[in-house]
Enzyme design. Structure first.
Site, PDB file in Angstrom:
ATOM      1  CB  ALA A 103       2.463   0.237 -11.434  1.00 47.14           C
ATOM      2  CB  CYS A 104       3.161  -2.093  -6.548  1.00 39.41           C
ATOM      3  SG  CYS A 104       1.469  -1.787  -6.022  1.00 39.41           S
ATOM      4  CG  LEU A 105       3.331  -7.575  -8.815  1.00 41.21           C
ATOM      5  CD1 LEU A 105       3.886  -8.831  -8.147  1.00 41.21           C
ATOM      6  CD2 LEU A 105       3.165  -7.799 -10.315  1.00 41.21           C
TER       7      LEU A 105
END
Length: 278
Positions: free
Chosen positions: A178-180
């Site tokens: 998942a995005c940071l």
């Protein structure tokens, strides 16, 4: 009572859904789900498919390059583009609907590309398991008219992995990503500095050989999540990890004994505040 279907029946339904669309743009991250969807779309629709991968501040360069390499390996048409989440104040202030604003901006951008290039449908890789957690990004997809064929066909994550293995897709056992920004607690502003720290920290752990990692950013404290069978490995490498994390900018480094789990930052949300992912 809900009718159950076999994986083969779900796959046939997926093919029918794709066939009915005729020409599609796939939002392609290079993850397990979007790779399987892209490969299946290419098999069903041939050259009437294009993959679009968006570079952004919260999408690690290693993941972006991997997505492009996968698209090239599959022989599909692909396009690289860019979006900037940090330019959106509604995203940066990091409230529980953060993901909505991220995905809403992305899908607006993809809609513009799709119209320009003549693709009537935009597809994402959401699957049946994604309806369980708090996922405002799915609300953004619906509001922007994005379709989720894997979800529509009722395919679960494990079925997608199994089918990917059958299709010889090397992403079949790729760790979830998942995005940071999802590593930063709600209410704490998202900064380029924090994103860079997370990117460096997770990249370091991956290079040490950990399979699935999350580094949660609690200002000066880094909370490491790994699979339960790799907890001891963190202890074994504790001096190396602590030294590197201090260099990155963390003052304290801790290991989450519960191990990796999706949506751990959502555990602080009151049950009544969770939206339906319809």
């Amino acid at each position: 009572m809900e009718q159950t279907h076999s994986t083969a029946e779900k796959l046939a339904h997926l093919d029918d859904i794709l066939r009915s669309m005729e020409r599609v743009l796939v939002a392609f991250s290079g993850g397990v789900d979007s790779t399987f969807l892209l490969a299946r779309a290419k098999e069903v629709l041939g050259d009437q498919v294009i993959a679009v991968t968006a570079a952004s501040e919260t999408f690690p360069t290693r993941e972006f390059n991997e997505a492009i390499a996968l698209a090239q390996e599959m022989g599909v048409k692909y396009m690289k583009t860019e979006v900037s989440e940090l330019a959106n104040e509604n995203f940066v202030k990091n409230e529980p609907d953060r993901c909505f604003h991220c995905k809403d901006g992305l899908y607006q951008h993809l809609n513009e590309l799709a119209q320009k290039e003549g693709y009537p449908f935009i597809l994402d890789g959401a699957n049946r398991d994604d309806v369980g957690d708090y996922r405002p990004g799915m609300k953004a997809a619906r509001s922007q008219g994005v379709r989720s064929p894997l979800l529509e066909a009722g395919l679960t994550k494990q079925e997608i992995r199994d089918l990917s293995k059958e299709m010889n897709l090397r992403t079949w056992n790729k760790p979830s990503f998942a995005c940071l920004s999802s590593r930063i607690p709600y209410g704490k502003r998202i900064t380029q500095e924090a994103i860079d720290q997370l990117d460096l920290a997770e990249d370091f752990l991956l290079k040490l050989g950990f399979y699935q990692v999350r580094v949660r950013h609690h200002e000066k404290l880094a909370r490491i999540e790994v699979m339960p069978n790799e907890l001891q490995k963190v202890i074994d490498y504790h001096e190396t990890i602590h030294k590197r994390f201090k260099e990155i900018g963390f003052q304290y480094v801790t290991l989450d004994l519960q191990g990796y789990r999706t949506g751990s930052m959502n555990e602080v949300l009151a049950a009544g505040s969770k939206e339906q992912n319809a």
